[in-house]
Scaffold this motif. Structure first.
Motif, PDB file in Angstrom:
ATOM      1  N   ALA A  92       0.831  -1.203   0.000  1.00 39.96           N
ATOM      2  CA  ALA A  92       0.000   0.000   0.000  1.00 39.96           C
ATOM      3  C   ALA A  92       0.867   1.256   0.000  1.00 39.96           C
ATOM      4  O   ALA A  92       0.572   2.240  -0.698  1.00 39.96           O
ATOM      5  CB  ALA A  92      -0.927  -0.004   1.218  1.00 39.96           C
ATOM      6  N   SER A  93       1.968   1.237   0.782  1.00 42.80           N
ATOM      7  CA  SER A  93       2.863   2.393   0.846  1.00 42.80           C
ATOM      8  C   SER A  93       3.531   2.644  -0.499  1.00 42.80           C
ATOM      9  O   SER A  93       3.615   3.784  -0.962  1.00 42.80           O
ATOM     10  CB  SER A  93       3.913   2.162   1.936  1.00 42.80           C
ATOM     11  N   LEU A  94       4.034   1.560  -1.143  1.00 39.36           N
ATOM     12  CA  LEU A  94       4.691   1.712  -2.449  1.00 39.36           C
ATOM     13  C   LEU A  94       3.694   2.212  -3.490  1.00 39.36           C
ATOM     14  O   LEU A  94       4.009   3.114  -4.287  1.00 39.36           O
ATOM     15  CB  LEU A  94       5.298   0.377  -2.891  1.00 39.36           C
ATOM     16  N   ALA A  95       2.483   1.641  -3.487  1.00 38.79           N
ATOM     17  CA  ALA A  95       1.483   2.064  -4.465  1.00 38.79           C
ATOM     18  C   ALA A  95       1.136   3.536  -4.278  1.00 38.79           C
ATOM     19  O   ALA A  95       0.989   4.293  -5.246  1.00 38.79           O
ATOM     20  CB  ALA A  95       0.231   1.199  -4.347  1.00 38.79           C
ATOM     21  N   ALA A  96       1.035   3.970  -3.048  1.00 41.65           N
ATOM     22  CA  ALA A  96       0.696   5.368  -2.794  1.00 41.65           C
ATOM     23  C   ALA A  96       1.788   6.302  -3.305  1.00 41.65           C
ATOM     24  O   ALA A  96       1.497   7.395  -3.808  1.00 41.65           O
ATOM     25  CB  ALA A  96       0.461   5.577  -1.295  1.00 41.65           C
TER      26      ALA A  96
END
Length: 729
Positions: A92-96
């Motif tokens: 989720a952090s990388l996608a954001a």
């Protein structure tokens, strides 16, 4: 126009792309994810090799490795499958940060059968996929298949690389024996293409001799040439078989290192420095490794800049120092004045190709001595016979011409009745009286006897001009003696090959008179119930290994004849065996119309043609066209030795055979070897997708049989199931 090897490489790489893209497209349709890619880690970057859909980066584009979903799975313990990335904090952090549109992820490693990490398979979706986990098995199966394919293709490319290097041997620098600039450019292009598809590293080394101009000015170009040869010899001594060494021009040399990373390239450079030091030559050197984002030509430029930086770091005194000139071996013939260029060229290591052909040597003789005609004359019992000649078309002298032993320049030469060099034959009474003097317009003449390695007389090497040559003398005769030694090494090799070929022809004639090779038949059984469903016909010869007979026939250009004879012998017993009958042929024989005629007299539905890997295929499209009528008639095509060598996997991809025969090396110990199990599973998956049958060869134990049966392999053969044996008369 591109070279044949380059075209074959392009076709092979295109097929890799096609197969991988088809696999990715299949996953896209199954999984519901929008895009799929095969990516490869290159240092601190990840490079997309192949992709379908709206991939995050186009093929060939590098992205930071740490900022990829694959890195999070491999190094941070993130799961392989995330139907909703919002449920996985790392994803989720990388996608954001980088790809807010990504909502679902699949990423699995792609590993070759021997455990080498090839890359990563990654699928991305723009919406959550709750049931994504159920597709994990299909993804892992495709990853195994791609891993096997990439491993096979790397093996294929290594073999093709060796074949290309053999072809390049004819395109060498005559002074050093290394490849020339054209060879280098072709190799750079080919390796760059391979690296882009297969994700392999490539190292580049560029070297430049120090002080060469000073040496040429002080001691002459012969000394400079000797220094270049010494540097080239040291380079070649360090280079491995898969490397490409070349003279890039002037005093600059290059070395291409396929599949060499930075550590390996640096190690080779250190060995080169030591070799050049031992050879007494001062050399500046630079190196680099291909960067996936910039390509191999950029690495070449980086290596070249590093070489000049190295040269700049040397002290002024070292730059002025002349490279040591290796001393000539004792006993070498004296220098021959202005004939030094031809003698130097002819003394070049044979790998340079300057002494590879008698006709080329004769042309070189006429050019360097300034004469009109050069020829090799063979002494027979009672006559002379012209073997090779170089002359203008108006000269009345051709290979095969015969002359009497009397009234002959050559006879007078070998009996020492005339000198080796004659400026004007009209001034020598014995020559002026010969009919050949006027008939062939011989005026100036030079010749040398030719002796075999056992000391016996073979004939003569002669050259002449239509006009007088007042400067013709002992130095010219010395040049001819040097050339004569090389001529005889070639002639004796040719004669040995001719004798071997004639001996083989006699053996094959005897074999044909006896009805061809003796055939034995090994049963092929259904593993489920042990019933015999067919046989493979195998050749047996009066003596020796069958493979040696076929290899010898191949070297003499007679493999197709021998294979067709074996096929005829086998098919003559078709009515005596149940089920199908498999016969072995090379791809070259399979492309012959004659094979269609041999098979045409049988029930085609009972014939299986097994393609061996003995010879490469130059034109698969032509082979497919040749096989098409047989396949339409019902003949099945099998690829033999799948998993064993350079040709079998290419055959599988290009021909989409009806039968895949797993090689004995893959079957051996398969019950306990996970690598063999993985590769066999990928072949079964391929066969399932293409509708092919799978036959396991070389089954020799009950454990192997049980495991193969459990895997779902349908057919098998081997000593555990039945040994090859002749049929009853």
């Amino acid at each position: 126009m591109s070279a044949p090897g380059s075209r074959a490489t392009d076709a092979a790489l295109e097929h890799v792309r096609e197969v991988v893209v088809r696999a990715l497209d299949d996953l896209r349709r199954r999984s519901g994810l929008d895009s799929w890619m095969l990516a490869h880690r290159d240092g601190d970057q990840q490079v997309v090799l192949h992709a379908v859909g709206a991939a995050l980066a186009a093929p060939g584009t590098p992205v930071p490795w740490a900022e990829t979903f694959c890195a999070l799975r491999a190094e941070a313990g993130a799961p392989s499958v995330a139907g909703d990335v919002s449920q996985v904090p790392a994803y989720a952090s990388l996608a954001a940060r980088r790809t807010p549109e990504v909502r679902a992820v699949v990423t699995v490693p792609v590993v070759s059968p021997d455990g080498e990490l090839v890359g990563d398979l990654c699928g991305l979706g723009t919406h959550a996929v709750p049931d994504l986990e159920q597709h994990r098995e299909a993804v892992e199966l495709q990853a195994a298949l791609i891993g096997s394919l990439m491993a096979f293709e790397r093996h294929v490319m290594r073999d093709r690389r060796r074949a290309e290097q053999a072809e390049r041997a004819a395109r060498t620098d005559p002074l050093t024996g290394l490849g020339n600039r054209r060879t280098w450019d072709d190799a750079v292009e080919a390796e760059d293409a391979r690296a882009a598809v297969l994700g392999t590293p490539v190292g580049v080394v560029v070297a430049d001799l120090d002080g060469l101009k000073h040496l040429n000015d002080a001691d002459g170009h012969a000394a400079g040439d000797a220094a270049l040869r010494a540097a080239a010899d040291a380079l070649q001594a360090v280079a491995a078989a898969e490397h490409l060494a070349a003279r890039l021009g002037g005093d600059e040399l290059g070395l291409l290192l396929p599949e060499a990373d930075a550590a390996r390239t640096a190690e080779v450079v250190e060995r080169l420095r030591a070799a050049w030091h031992d050879a007494g030559v001062d050399v500046s050197v630079g190196w680099a490794v291909r960067d996936a984002g910039r390509g191999l030509r950029d690495a070449w430029r980086v290596a070249d800049a590093a070489m000049y930086a190295d040269k700049g770091r040397r002290s002024a005194a070292a730059r002025r120092a002349a490279p040591a000139v290796p001393r000539a071996p004792e006993g070498r013939a004296p220098r021959l004045g202005n004939h030094e260029p031809v003698v130097r060229a002819l003394r070049t290591d044979p790998r340079g190709g300057t002494a590879g052909d008698v006709d080329a040597l004769l042309e070189l003789v006429t050019a360097q001595l300034g004469l009109d005609v050069a020829y090799v004359n063979e002494r027979r019992d009672d006559h002379w016979r012209i073997r090779n000649v170089h002359a203008d078309p108006t000269t009345d002298l051709e290979p095969g011409d015969l002359s009497e032993t009397t009234n002959s320049y050559c006879e007078l030469l070998v009996t020492r009745q005339i000198p080796a060099a004659v400026q004007d034959s009209h001034d020598v009474p014995a020559l002026a009286a010969l009919p050949a003097t006027d008939d062939l317009a011989i005026t100036a003449y030079v010749g040398t006897p030719l002796h075999r390695s056992d000391g016996s007389l073979y004939g003569t090497l002669c050259a002449y001009a239509h006009d007088a040559e007042p400067a013709l003398g002992d130095r010219d005769a010395g040049v001819l003696r040097v050339v004569g030694g090389l001529v005889m090494s070639i002639v004796e090799q040719h004669d040995r090959e001719d004798r071997l070929r004639h001996d083989l022809l006699e053996r094959l004639d005897g074999l044909a008179a006896a009805g061809g090779p003796r055939m034995v038949f090994q049963p092929v059984v259904a593993l489920a119930d042990g019933s015999v469903v067919g046989h493979e016909a195998l050749s047996r010869f009066p003596t020796g290994d069958p493979a040696e007979w076929f290899a010898t026939a191949r070297s003499a250009g007679l493999e197709e004849d021998l294979e067709l004879t074996a096929v005829r012998s086998a098919l003559a017993r078709l009515d005596d065996v149940p089920g199908f009958l498999a016969v072995n042929v090379s791809a070259r024989t399979a492309g012959l119309p004659a094979l269609g005629r041999v098979v045409g007299g049988c029930d085609p539905a009972r014939v299986v043609l097994e393609l061996t890997e003995h010879t490469p295929v130059d034109d698969y499209a032509a082979l497919r066209r040749t096989l098409a009528p047989l396949r339409r008639a019902g003949v099945r095509i099998a690829v033999d030795d799948v998993g064993a060598g350079f040709a079998s996997m290419r055959h599988v991809l290009e021909l989409v055979p009806d039968v895949l025969k797993l090689d004995i090396s893959l079957v051996r110990n398969i019950a306990t070897d996970s690598s063999r199990q993985a590769l066999a599973a990928s072949m079964l998956a391929f066969a399932d997708k293409t509708g092919a049958q799978v036959v396991a060869e070389g089954i020799e134990t009950a454990d192997e049989l049980d495991y193969l049966r459990t895997m779902g392999v349908g057919l098998g053969q081997g000593y555990h199931l039945g040994r090859p044996a002749p049929l009853a008369a």
